[in-house]
Design an enzyme around this catalytic site. Structure first.
Site, PDB file in Angstrom:
ATOM      1  N   ASN A  10      27.906  -5.861  12.430  1.00  0.00           N
ATOM      2  CA  ASN A  10      27.825  -6.572  13.711  1.00  0.00           C
ATOM      3  C   ASN A  10      26.428  -6.317  14.284  1.00  0.00           C
ATOM      4  OD1 ASN A  10      28.066  -7.545  16.301  1.00  0.00           O
ATOM      5  ND2 ASN A  10      29.408  -5.890  17.018  1.00  0.00           N
ATOM      6  N   TRP A  11      25.608  -7.344  14.246  1.00  0.00           N
ATOM      7  CA  TRP A  11      24.213  -7.173  14.676  1.00  0.00           C
ATOM      8  C   TRP A  11      24.091  -7.185  16.202  1.00  0.00           C
ATOM      9  CZ3 TRP A  11      21.071 -10.798  10.802  1.00  0.00           C
ATOM     10  CH2 TRP A  11      21.315 -10.367   9.497  1.00  0.00           C
ATOM     11  N   LYS A  12      25.177  -7.476  16.889  1.00  0.00           N
ATOM     12  CA  LYS A  12      25.187  -7.570  18.362  1.00  0.00           C
ATOM     13  C   LYS A  12      24.049  -8.488  18.827  1.00  0.00           C
ATOM     14  CE  LYS A  12      27.103  -2.947  18.505  1.00  0.00           C
ATOM     15  NZ  LYS A  12      27.806  -2.039  19.383  1.00  0.00           N
ATOM     16  N   HIS A  96      35.801  -8.029  20.528  1.00  0.00           N
ATOM     17  CA  HIS A  96      35.006  -6.801  20.453  1.00  0.00           C
ATOM     18  C   HIS A  96      35.048  -6.108  21.822  1.00  0.00           C
ATOM     19  CE1 HIS A  96      31.544  -4.117  20.200  1.00  0.00           C
ATOM     20  NE2 HIS A  96      31.706  -4.182  18.886  1.00  0.00           N
ATOM     21  N   GLU A  98      32.902  -4.816  23.609  1.00  0.00           N
ATOM     22  CA  GLU A  98      31.850  -5.234  24.566  1.00  0.00           C
ATOM     23  C   GLU A  98      32.232  -6.549  25.246  1.00  0.00           C
ATOM     24  OE1 GLU A  98      28.575  -4.822  21.825  1.00  0.00           O
ATOM     25  OE2 GLU A  98      28.945  -2.661  21.816  1.00  0.00           O
ATOM     26  N   GLU A 168      38.634   0.010  16.604  1.00  0.00           N
ATOM     27  CA  GLU A 168      37.374   0.533  17.116  1.00  0.00           C
ATOM     28  C   GLU A 168      37.616   1.269  18.431  1.00  0.00           C
ATOM     29  OE1 GLU A 168      33.786  -1.691  15.480  1.00  0.00           O
ATOM     30  OE2 GLU A 168      34.455  -2.825  17.210  1.00  0.00           O
ATOM     31  N   GLY A 174      28.788   3.031  19.263  1.00  0.00           N
ATOM     32  CA  GLY A 174      27.400   3.216  19.671  1.00  0.00           C
ATOM     33  C   GLY A 174      27.117   4.550  20.335  1.00  0.00           C
ATOM     34  N   SER A 211      30.439   4.217  15.244  1.00  0.00           N
ATOM     35  CA  SER A 211      29.430   5.191  14.813  1.00  0.00           C
ATOM     36  C   SER A 211      29.509   5.536  13.323  1.00  0.00           C
ATOM     37  CB  SER A 211      29.497   6.447  15.674  1.00  0.00           C
ATOM     38  OG  SER A 211      29.164   6.122  17.019  1.00  0.00           O
ATOM     39  N   GLY A 232      28.013  -1.322  13.653  1.00  0.00           N
ATOM     40  CA  GLY A 232      27.015  -1.874  14.564  1.00  0.00           C
ATOM     41  C   GLY A 232      25.634  -1.366  14.195  1.00  0.00           C
ATOM     42  N   GLY A 233      25.228  -0.276  14.851  1.00  0.00           N
ATOM     43  CA  GLY A 233      23.861   0.248  14.727  1.00  0.00           C
ATOM     44  C   GLY A 233      23.336   0.364  13.303  1.00  0.00           C
TER      45      GLY A 233
END
Ligand code: PEP
Length: 256
Positions: A10-12, A96, A98, A168, A174, A211, A232-233
């Protein structure tokens, strides 16, 4: 439960069109031939077309980060699942944390988005998870049920095979804090039992997200309840992403 690992990046809201195309080129050049891992990426909406073009002919599957339920209409700023399918997009993330916490998406809306994605032929990657406060209050399983039930109610037997679930925990996204292995196992088992109530013919596919990095991935993926990861990251750092793929390739696919 799959017979291959599934790794979704997930590149956000990172990597605009030109940066995303350059990143996709690096992925294309670095991607090994994978025997037991499916690799999917979810770039920002405006970067979907260039990433699709760059990854055409590779095994990497491209998806969106969110999707509306309607095919078209007066929904300013939203993205139609039919338009995504037209672009060759295979899946969309839905719900998600967010989206839920920053943009107020309710579980009912997440169910509608899931339905829209499935109706357009996409796979829906539905994200659920508890906050830190909910976990400390002992409400994790209640929250998973509250978030997942409306989604499962809206999924037909025929479409169930195109649903992927991502557990998640919000407090792990994150933050560098990873859920303990036993916490992951328990949450995934809870999700499996919610899925079982529906008597779908397919088994649930359940990813862990929060994470994940090359230092912790092998032990998470070794859990029999885990089909893969939503990342993500580490998915927008080429070296880390390729390491995660290499770890998945080394990890046997064994579900209990
Ligand atoms: C995510 O955004 O879904 C996620 C799991 O992020 P991170 O890997 O950075 O925790």
């Amino acid at each position: 439960m799959r017979n291959r690992h599934l790794l979704i990046g997930n590149w956000k809201m990172n990597l605009g069109p030109s940066q995303a195309a350059a990143f996709a080129l690096k992925l294309r050049e670095g991607l090994p031939k994978t025997a037991r891992t499916d690799v999917w990426v979810a770039p920002p909406t405006v970067s979907l077309a260039p990433v699709c073009a760059e990854l055409a002919g590779t095994s990497i599957v491209v998806g969106a980060q969110n999707v509306h339920w309607a095919a078209s209409g007066a929904f300013t700023g939203e993205t139609s699942p039919v338009f995504l399918a037209d672009l060759g997009i295979a899946f969309s993330l839905v719900g998600h944390s967010e989206r839920r916490t920053l943009f107020g998406e309710s579980s009912q809306q997440v169910a509608q988005r899931t339905q829209g994605a499935l109706a357009a032929g996409l796979t829906a990657v539905v994200c659920i998870g508890e906050t830190e406060g909910e976990r400390s209050a002992g409400r994790t399983e209640t929250v998973l049920e509250e978030q997942l039930s409306p989604v499962l109610e809206s999924v037909s037997r025929d479409a169930a095979g195109r649903v992927v679930l991502a557990y998640e925990p919000v407090w792990a996204i994150g933050t560098g804090k990873v859920a303990a292995l036993e916490e992951i196992r328990q949450a995934h088992r809870c999700i499996e039992s919610l899925w079982a109530r529906k008597q779908f013919t397919s088994s649930p596919v359940i990813l862990y997200g929060g994470s994940v990095n090359p230092g912790n991935f092998a032990e998470i993926l070794a859990l029999p309840e885990v089909d893969g990861a939503l990342v993500g990251g580490a998915s927008i750092k080429v070296d880390q992403w390729l390491s995660l793929i290499a770890i998945a390739e080394e990890s046997p696919v064994a579900r209990g």
